[in-house]
Design an enzyme around this catalytic site. Structure first.
Site, PDB file in Angstrom:
ATOM      1  N   HIS A  67       0.836  -1.204   0.000  1.00  0.00           N
ATOM      2  CA  HIS A  67       0.000   0.000   0.000  1.00  0.00           C
ATOM      3  C   HIS A  67       0.874   1.258   0.000  1.00  0.00           C
ATOM      4  O   HIS A  67       0.683   2.162  -0.823  1.00  0.00           O
ATOM      5  CB  HIS A  67      -0.910  -0.032   1.233  1.00  0.00           C
ATOM      6  N   GLU A  68       1.845   1.304   0.888  1.00  0.00           N
ATOM      7  CA  GLU A  68       2.709   2.491   0.985  1.00  0.00           C
ATOM      8  C   GLU A  68       3.584   2.635  -0.263  1.00  0.00           C
ATOM      9  O   GLU A  68       3.859   3.742  -0.710  1.00  0.00           O
ATOM     10  CB  GLU A  68       3.567   2.437   2.250  1.00  0.00           C
ATOM     11  N   HIS A  71       1.762   4.515  -2.994  1.00  0.00           N
ATOM     12  CA  HIS A  71       1.891   5.972  -2.847  1.00  0.00           C
ATOM     13  C   HIS A  71       3.254   6.420  -3.368  1.00  0.00           C
ATOM     14  O   HIS A  71       3.371   7.380  -4.113  1.00  0.00           O
ATOM     15  CB  HIS A  71       1.820   6.378  -1.366  1.00  0.00           C
TER      16      HIS A  71
HETATM   17 ZN   LIG Z   1      -2.450   5.237   2.008  1.00  0.00          ZN
END
Ligand SMILES: [Zn+2]
Ligand SMILES: [Zn+2]
Length: 159
Positions: A67-68, A71
């Site tokens: 998830h990170e 980004h």
């Molecule tokens: Zn996030």
């Protein structure tokens, strides 16, 4: 897992799932509370909540790393890197990253909700506790409710 092992794991995950190197710092941050991780827009470093690993194990933690990294890679390539962006949602799906993380708050444990479905209009109805489906009907169409099961409340990954 120590700091160096975390760095290594994030680098390996980046190469394996994104085909791109992670060139910044990944650090454990115990001050993160309900979030699993955080991407820093200016330094490009990633923070991770060690409680995710300790509480839910390595599979859940890997989902947070992905998830990170979504980004991270999207931001560095000038694409939509926020949760609402199409590119973010698409990439997260492709790599199998987490959209949610289980509740971490210790003072307030994750609430279980009881899920029903109306047999009239098919809407899903959540209740704090089980209700008597003989008496309790759908507020919209007065249809009968069917018990579906118990769902654990999840918390949005804000990182
Ligand atoms: Zn996030
Ligand atoms: Zn209904």
């Amino acid at each position: 897992m120590n700091q160096a092992e975390l760095q290594q794991l994030v680098q390996e995950t980046s190469l394996a799932y994104f085909g791109l190197p992670f060139k910044h710092q990944a650090v454990f941050n115990r001050r993160l509370r309900t979030t699993g991780g955080r991407y820093h827009l200016t330094s490009h470093n990633l923070d991770f909540n060690p409680l995710i690993l300790e509480t839910f194990g390595s599979e859940e933690f890997l989902g947070v790393i992905k998830h990170e990294l979504c980004h991270y890679h999207l931001h560095l390539t000038n694409q939509g890197f926020q949760h609402k962006d199409k590119e973010f949602k698409q990439l997260l799906k492709e790599v199998g990253g987490s959209r949610f993380v289980k509740s971490l708050s210790k003072s307030k444990p994750a609430k279980s909700l009881v899920l029903y479905q109306c047999q009239g209009c098919s809407q899903l109805i959540y209740r704090q506790r089980r209700v008597n489906t003989e008496k309790y009907v759908c507020g919209q169409c007065k249809g009968k409710l069917m018990y579906i099961g118990i769902r654990n409340e999840t918390v949005n990954l804000k990182g």
